[in-house]
Each structure stands twice: as structure tokens, then as C-alpha cells.
Design a protein around this motif. Structure first.
Motif, PDB file in Angstrom:
ATOM      1  N   SER A  33       0.844  -1.190   0.000  1.00 35.30           N
ATOM      2  CA  SER A  33       0.000   0.000   0.000  1.00 35.30           C
ATOM      3  C   SER A  33       0.884   1.245   0.000  1.00 35.30           C
ATOM      4  N   SER A  34       0.342   2.327  -0.528  1.00 40.61           N
ATOM      5  CA  SER A  34       1.102   3.576  -0.581  1.00 40.61           C
ATOM      6  C   SER A  34       0.128   4.736  -0.728  1.00 40.61           C
ATOM      7  N   SER A  35       0.554   5.904  -0.250  1.00 39.46           N
ATOM      8  CA  SER A  35      -0.253   7.104  -0.429  1.00 39.46           C
ATOM      9  C   SER A  35       0.175   7.898  -1.655  1.00 39.46           C
ATOM     10  N   SER A  36       1.110   7.346  -2.416  1.00 44.04           N
ATOM     11  CA  SER A  36       1.559   8.027  -3.640  1.00 44.04           C
ATOM     12  C   SER A  36       1.881   6.981  -4.698  1.00 44.04           C
ATOM     13  N   PRO A  37       1.731   7.332  -5.966  1.00 45.51           N
ATOM     14  CA  PRO A  37       2.068   6.383  -7.039  1.00 45.51           C
ATOM     15  C   PRO A  37       3.567   6.152  -7.081  1.00 45.51           C
ATOM     16  N   PRO A  38       4.007   5.016  -7.612  1.00 40.10           N
ATOM     17  CA  PRO A  38       5.442   4.721  -7.645  1.00 40.10           C
ATOM     18  C   PRO A  38       6.169   5.587  -8.667  1.00 40.10           C
ATOM     19  N   THR A  39       7.454   5.738  -8.458  1.00 41.39           N
ATOM     20  CA  THR A  39       8.282   6.490  -9.399  1.00 41.39           C
ATOM     21  C   THR A  39       9.026   5.571 -10.356  1.00 41.39           C
ATOM     22  N   LEU A  40       9.137   4.295 -10.002  1.00 48.21           N
ATOM     23  CA  LEU A  40       9.853   3.340 -10.852  1.00 48.21           C
ATOM     24  C   LEU A  40       8.930   2.802 -11.935  1.00 48.21           C
ATOM     25  N   PRO A  41       9.404   2.713 -13.177  1.00 44.35           N
ATOM     26  CA  PRO A  41       8.528   2.313 -14.289  1.00 44.35           C
ATOM     27  C   PRO A  41       8.070   0.855 -14.219  1.00 44.35           C
ATOM     28  N   ASP A  42       8.797  -0.006 -13.498  1.00 45.70           N
ATOM     29  CA  ASP A  42       8.412  -1.413 -13.449  1.00 45.70           C
ATOM     30  C   ASP A  42       7.497  -1.745 -12.275  1.00 45.70           C
ATOM     31  N   ILE A  43       7.113  -0.734 -11.507  1.00 46.51           N
ATOM     32  CA  ILE A  43       6.178  -0.926 -10.400  1.00 46.51           C
ATOM     33  C   ILE A  43       4.802  -0.463 -10.850  1.00 46.51           C
ATOM     34  N   ARG A  44       3.843  -1.385 -10.866  1.00 44.01           N
ATOM     35  CA  ARG A  44       2.472  -1.066 -11.255  1.00 44.01           C
ATOM     36  C   ARG A  44       1.711  -0.505 -10.056  1.00 44.01           C
ATOM     37  N   HIS A  45       0.615   0.197 -10.323  1.00 41.04           N
ATOM     38  CA  HIS A  45      -0.178   0.728  -9.220  1.00 41.04           C
ATOM     39  C   HIS A  45      -1.646   0.815  -9.609  1.00 41.04           C
ATOM     40  N   ARG A  46      -2.482   0.828  -8.601  1.00 38.12           N
ATOM     41  CA  ARG A  46      -3.933   0.947  -8.774  1.00 38.12           C
ATOM     42  C   ARG A  46      -4.469   1.860  -7.675  1.00 38.12           C
ATOM     43  N   LEU A  47      -5.203   2.886  -8.072  1.00 37.50           N
ATOM     44  CA  LEU A  47      -5.843   3.769  -7.097  1.00 37.50           C
ATOM     45  C   LEU A  47      -7.087   3.077  -6.548  1.00 37.50           C
ATOM     46  N   VAL A  48      -7.082   2.797  -5.249  1.00 39.34           N
ATOM     47  CA  VAL A  48      -8.178   2.058  -4.623  1.00 39.34           C
ATOM     48  C   VAL A  48      -9.227   2.995  -4.044  1.00 39.34           C
ATOM     49  N   GLY A  49      -8.812   4.145  -3.548  1.00 40.98           N
ATOM     50  CA  GLY A  49      -9.757   5.088  -2.960  1.00 40.98           C
ATOM     51  C   GLY A  49      -9.044   6.339  -2.480  1.00 40.98           C
ATOM     52  N   ARG A  50      -9.832   7.287  -2.011  1.00 38.92           N
ATOM     53  CA  ARG A  50      -9.295   8.519  -1.445  1.00 38.92           C
ATOM     54  C   ARG A  50      -9.941   8.751  -0.085  1.00 38.92           C
ATOM     55  N   ASP A  51      -9.117   8.982   0.902  1.00 36.67           N
ATOM     56  CA  ASP A  51      -9.601   9.179   2.266  1.00 36.67           C
ATOM     57  C   ASP A  51      -9.525  10.665   2.619  1.00 36.67           C
ATOM     58  N   ARG A  52     -10.357  11.076   3.550  1.00 39.17           N
ATOM     59  CA  ARG A  52     -10.306  12.463   4.030  1.00 39.17           C
ATOM     60  C   ARG A  52      -9.749  12.470   5.452  1.00 39.17           C
ATOM     61  N   LEU A  53      -9.180  13.588   5.842  1.00 40.76           N
ATOM     62  CA  LEU A  53      -8.585  13.719   7.159  1.00 40.76           C
ATOM     63  C   LEU A  53      -9.612  14.227   8.172  1.00 40.76           C
ATOM     64  N   VAL A  54      -9.566  13.683   9.371  1.00 37.76           N
ATOM     65  CA  VAL A  54     -10.420  14.130  10.472  1.00 37.76           C
ATOM     66  C   VAL A  54      -9.549  14.313  11.713  1.00 37.76           C
ATOM     67  N   ILE A  55     -10.103  14.981  12.693  1.00 39.23           N
ATOM     68  CA  ILE A  55      -9.398  15.251  13.942  1.00 39.23           C
ATOM     69  C   ILE A  55      -9.909  14.277  15.004  1.00 39.23           C
ATOM     70  N   ALA A  56      -8.991  13.636  15.707  1.00 42.03           N
ATOM     71  CA  ALA A  56      -9.351  12.717  16.778  1.00 42.03           C
ATOM     72  C   ALA A  56      -8.799  13.249  18.100  1.00 42.03           C
ATOM     73  N   VAL A  57      -9.691  13.394  19.101  1.00 42.97           N
ATOM     74  CA  VAL A  57      -9.296  13.878  20.431  1.00 42.97           C
ATOM     75  C   VAL A  57     -10.032  13.062  21.486  1.00 42.97           C
ATOM     76  N   ARG A  58      -9.594  13.165  22.720  1.00 46.68           N
ATOM     77  CA  ARG A  58     -10.241  12.445  23.809  1.00 46.68           C
ATOM     78  C   ARG A  58     -11.616  13.049  24.088  1.00 46.68           C
ATOM     79  N   PRO A  59     -12.534  12.280  24.668  1.00 40.83           N
ATOM     80  CA  PRO A  59     -13.836  12.845  25.068  1.00 40.83           C
ATOM     81  C   PRO A  59     -13.626  13.973  26.076  1.00 40.83           C
ATOM     82  N   GLY A  60     -14.351  15.049  25.897  1.00 43.43           N
ATOM     83  CA  GLY A  60     -14.225  16.189  26.790  1.00 43.43           C
ATOM     84  C   GLY A  60     -13.052  17.102  26.500  1.00 43.43           C
ATOM     85  N   HIS A  61     -12.367  16.876  25.397  1.00 44.08           N
ATOM     86  CA  HIS A  61     -11.236  17.725  25.010  1.00 44.08           C
ATOM     87  C   HIS A  61     -11.741  19.149  24.785  1.00 44.08           C
ATOM     88  N   PRO A  62     -10.954  20.159  25.131  1.00 43.47           N
ATOM     89  CA  PRO A  62     -11.390  21.552  24.932  1.00 43.47           C
ATOM     90  C   PRO A  62     -11.849  21.867  23.510  1.00 43.47           C
TER      91      PRO A  62
END
Length: 313
Positions: A147-176
């Protein structure tokens, strides 16, 4: 000198299993027969290949040096002689090494192993830690799928885009940050942590904040997502992580989830493999199954799942 491909197959099994008994079981031959093959290999190579240390056997330096090349040769011979055969999953006997990000392994590693075992009981999976951006193991045949978050730079390495994720913020319950509207200024002023195997205290979130004239303070860098989530639960540190890949783990820990107060780049998810496997029916089956398994992460949760979630979206 007459070459015996069976010796290469035996050598590959011996180096993979690290024992005569294991190699014999893998190739469905008797232990004495495999022991005789090891003797012939030792005579041909002029090297012990495996030496006994206590109750186990360890490879010699030469065996370690040739392991990748031997494995590649056996795979190439297998491909050459069986390319036109139909794939029989019930009879497939093969070991695949899959190297994924720790969050991806935690999120769907169990589902992949279950699906593989159900369809092809003779297939075994090695799920290994992701060491970085080194593609050498893919080229040497030591890793079958990565798995990788970027396509390969080497020509002999194949790749397939499986999906795109979004970023979220995770904090403890009751965090300010969970109290009142979350502004970009409050987010930047909080104390943060990053996830980096190399210990980097900087990531693309810092670049996004810079465009708004802001800078955050990163207190710690954790080596794995699991560690980062636990640290966010036990402290006031803020973790900003991919949503889909960490959703189940955040819910299990009871972390609060907040949307970021500024646009952040999506996190693409690619599967990588070496071009030698393009026409390998078994590898094609594995990467298609892995793709299907991973893409379930990006399926919106059902109403019942949403009712049980403890995150704040």
C-alpha cells in the motif's frame, strides 16, 4: 553441468521455511527426500545453505544473499510453465507477502485473511510492517503487494488507485476542542502529534496551515496509528488522521471525531506490485480481492452503524 529445476524449487522452499521438515511439508515430499535434496544443493553450491543452531536451522550468509534471486527464478519458471492454466483456487498453494500501512492492516487485515482463506485454503499470507518508500523488495519479489499514499516512481512498479480518504481530527472525550465552534486558530493553537515511522514532526497539515499564516506545535511523533490514537485518548494531544482507515479504531476507543476547520488534502490509497505479476492469475486474484476488501472502508456506514457510533462528525 546439468541443471535440475527441482533443486531450485527445493532450495526456495528450504529458504522460505528455514527447515527440512517445513520445506518437505510445503512441497508434499518426505523429510528424507528433502534432506537428500539439501545434500545435493550443498554439493552443487559448495555451501551449507542451512546450519543447525540448537533445535533450529539458520541460513548461511550466501543463502541469505541468494534467497531473493532464487525465489524470483522459481516464480518466473512457474509463470512460464503455467501461464495458460486456469486458476484453481481450491488447489492453490502459495505464500503471499502483503505490506500495508499499519492503519490499513488494522482496519481490514482480518477481512482480507478471512476472504483469502475462504476462497483459497492453501494460500498463506504474510502481513508485514511498512518500512518506508523503498520499492526494492517489490522488485526483488520479497513483497507481492504493497500500500502507498503516492504512485510509484519506478517504471516497473504497477499501481492501482483504490480510494481517497479524508482527514479528520481525533481527540479524547471532553477535550477543549469539542466545546464550542472549532476555528482554525483554536485548532492551530492546540498541541498536536504526527504519525511517522521516521519520527518526522512535519506533515502536509503544516503546509496547509502555513497558507493561512498559522503554525501549529507538534509535541510528539508516533510510529504507528494505533499508538497515536492511544496517545490522543490519554492526553490532550490532537491527532489528524485518515477517516476511513481509522474509523473502527476511533469508535472502539471512544474518541471524539471533529471535522478540520480548514481544507486539507485528501489521502489517496494505492496498491503497488511489480510488473512481473501482471499476467499472474493468482496475483491478479489477490490484488482484486484486496481492492474489494479495502474499498469497503469507503462505504458509508449504515443507519444502525451510525446509531452506535461514538464519534462526532
Amino acid at each position: 553441468m546439468q541443471l535440475d529445476l527441482n533443486l531450485l524449487i527445493a532450495l526456495d522452499a528450504l529458504l522460505e521455511e528455514g527447515s527440512v521438515a517445513g520445506a518437505a511439508a510445503r512441497l508434499h515430499v518426505t523429510a528424507p527426500a528433502m534432506s537428500r535434496s539439501l545434500g545435493r544443493i550443498r554439493k552443487a553450491t559448495g555451501d551449507q545453505i542451512l546450519v543447525r543452531t540448537g533445535r533450529s536451522m539458520v541460513p548461511t550468509p550466501r543463502a541469505l544473499a541468494m534467497r531473493a534471486q532464487v525465489h524470483a527464478l522459481v516464480q518466473q519458471a512457474h509463470h512460464l510453465l503455467s501461464a495458460q492454466q486456469e486458476l484453481d483456487l481450491a488447489a492453490l498453494d502459495r505464500v503471499f507477502t502483503v505490506r500495508w500501512h499499519d492503519a490499513l492492516t488494522a482496519a481490514c487485515g482480518t477481512a482480507l485473511i478471512t476472504a483469502v482463506h475462504r476462497q483459497a485454503p492453501g494460500v498463506r499470507l504474510r502481513l508485514t510492517a511498512e518500512p518506508g518508500t523503498d520499492d526494492a523488495e517489490l522488485r526483488r519479489g520479497e513483497v507481492d503487494l504493497e500500500s502507498s499514499s503516492s504512485p510509484p516512481t519506478l517504471p516497473d512498479i504497477r499501481h492501482r488507485l483504490v480510494g481517497r480518504d479524508r482527514l479528520v481530527i481525533a481527540v479524547r472525550p471532553g477535550h477543549p476542542l469539542t466545546e464550542g465552534p472549532l476555528s482554525i486558530e483554536r485548532y492551530a493553537a492546540a498541541e498536536h502529534l504526527t504519525v511517522s515511522r521516521r519520527g518526522s514532526l512535519h506533515d502536509p497539515i503544516d503546509d496547509a496551515l502555513t497558507t493561512h499564516g498559522l503554525e501549529r506545535r507538534v509535541i510528539a511523533a508516533g510510529p504507528t496509528t494505533a499508538f497515536a490514537l492511544q496517545l490522543a485518548l490519554d492526553t490532550d494531544l490532537v491527532a489528524t488522521l485518515p477517516h476511513a482507515a481509522t474509523r473502527a479504531a476511533r469508535e472502539q476507543l471512544g474518541l471524539a471525531t471533529l471535522p478540520p476547520p480548514l481544507p486539507l488534502p485528501e489521502v489517496p490509497l494505492y496498491l503497488l506490485w511489480h510488473q512481473r505479476y501482471d499476467d499472474d492469475h493468482a496475483h491478479t486474484w489477490l490484488r482484486d480481492l484486496a481492492t474489494k476488501t479495502i474499498q469497503t472502508l469507503f462505504t458509508p456506514p449504515t443507519t444502525s452503524q451510525q446509531a452506535h457510533t461514538r464519534t462526532r462528525q
